[in-house]
Design an enzyme around this catalytic site. Sequence first.
Site, mmCIF file in Angstrom:
data_model
loop_
_atom_site.group_PDB
_atom_site.id
_atom_site.type_symbol
_atom_site.label_atom_id
_atom_site.label_comp_id
_atom_site.label_asym_id
_atom_site.label_seq_id
_atom_site.Cartn_x
_atom_site.Cartn_y
_atom_site.Cartn_z
ATOM 1 N N SER A 15 0.817 -1.210 0.000
ATOM 2 C CA SER A 15 0.000 0.000 0.000
ATOM 3 C C SER A 15 0.857 1.269 0.000
ATOM 4 C CB SER A 15 -0.901 0.019 1.239
ATOM 5 O OG SER A 15 -1.571 1.257 1.325
ATOM 6 N N LYS A 66 -14.344 -3.976 3.407
ATOM 7 C CA LYS A 66 -15.120 -2.728 3.402
ATOM 8 C C LYS A 66 -16.581 -2.928 3.801
ATOM 9 C CE LYS A 66 -12.183 -0.263 0.125
ATOM 10 N NZ LYS A 66 -12.110 0.546 -1.094
ATOM 11 N N ASN A 87 -14.638 2.734 4.046
ATOM 12 C CA ASN A 87 -13.183 2.718 3.831
ATOM 13 C C ASN A 87 -12.436 3.615 4.815
ATOM 14 O OD1 ASN A 87 -13.612 5.347 2.845
ATOM 15 N ND2 ASN A 87 -12.117 5.091 1.191
ATOM 16 N N GLY A 126 -17.898 -4.808 -13.682
ATOM 17 C CA GLY A 126 -17.802 -5.342 -12.328
ATOM 18 C C GLY A 126 -19.008 -4.930 -11.515
ATOM 19 N N GLY A 129 -17.727 -4.925 -4.395
ATOM 20 C CA GLY A 129 -17.707 -3.865 -3.397
ATOM 21 C C GLY A 129 -17.143 -2.561 -3.905
ATOM 22 N N ARG A 151 -19.854 -10.529 -14.983
ATOM 23 C CA ARG A 151 -19.951 -11.937 -15.385
ATOM 24 C C ARG A 151 -21.238 -12.572 -14.861
ATOM 25 N NH1 ARG A 151 -14.202 -14.296 -13.594
ATOM 26 N NH2 ARG A 151 -14.750 -12.934 -11.853
ATOM 27 N N THR A 152 -21.587 -12.268 -13.609
ATOM 28 C CA THR A 152 -22.850 -12.748 -13.040
ATOM 29 C C THR A 152 -23.907 -11.675 -13.269
ATOM 30 O OG1 THR A 152 -21.558 -13.862 -11.326
ATOM 31 C CG2 THR A 152 -23.937 -13.710 -10.976
ATOM 32 N N LYS A 155 -26.005 -10.060 -10.389
ATOM 33 C CA LYS A 155 -25.354 -9.035 -9.558
ATOM 34 C C LYS A 155 -25.465 -7.658 -10.209
ATOM 35 C CE LYS A 155 -21.790 -11.061 -6.628
ATOM 36 N NZ LYS A 155 -20.350 -11.022 -6.315
ATOM 37 N N GLY A 234 -6.000 4.410 -11.321
ATOM 38 C CA GLY A 234 -6.693 5.011 -10.190
ATOM 39 C C GLY A 234 -5.795 5.672 -9.162
#
Length: 262
Positions: A15, A66, A87, A126, A129, A151-152, A155, A234
Amino acid sequence: MSHQLALFGHPVTHSLSPKIHQGFAQQFSLDIEYRLIDVTNDALHRRVRQFFENGGHGANITVPHKQAVMAVTDQLTDRAQQAAAVNTLFKQDGQLWGDNTDGDGLINDLQNKNISTKNQHILIIGAGGAVQGILPSLLRAQPAAIYIHNRTQTKAQTLAATSSRCHALNENEIKQPFDLIINGTSLGHQGKSPELKPSWIDHHTTIYDLTYGKAAMTFLQQAIKLGANNAYDGLGMLHHQAALAFYQWFRHMPTLNYERYE
């Protein structure tokens, strides 16, 4: 005496948060100690409680905790409630509060890069979370529509049901390229990338990966090969969400330094 800060996650060794927050603290002559605490889910609540009972001033939470950390908080900010994820932890009036600075951190970075969201057609890849955390802020930024591809499919449909401006991606309905495509998957940490369809991209499409550094490279390179001119990782979002967390802890808003820490 130094202010005790920490990042709870698994893994956390690479990190950049300690260096970022040390840089922020120096701007205000604050003495901080920022620790990386690698913790599994079953020990998360105990370790977080211990940290604050022993004088902890504030903490960040990263994957995969998270959502799980919400159960240890006394109160949640509006941002955390809307995102259904936390977060940032801070103490106020003897209570432990959970906040979520990810979504506003993303919006601040997009604005800093002059990337428009208002009236734009956005694709998010995506539905985990990370996406859940940024979606409320993106919706407040007034896009024309947000499409969620996962993919799902169920969701994606569950997340899309939160707003009339959200849709689970039906590729047959898409007639033109997107203005902004955001990768919210963690595939980059395995050196992989979600598939991008050539019809989603043209030269005006902006590409953004919520991860940074090596983890973002496969996705960004794929997008550039398909004709995208503007592709970002990011790292800026990381700095902006950190600045908002720092403000919660100290009520000082730091100036951002975009130096790439290695």
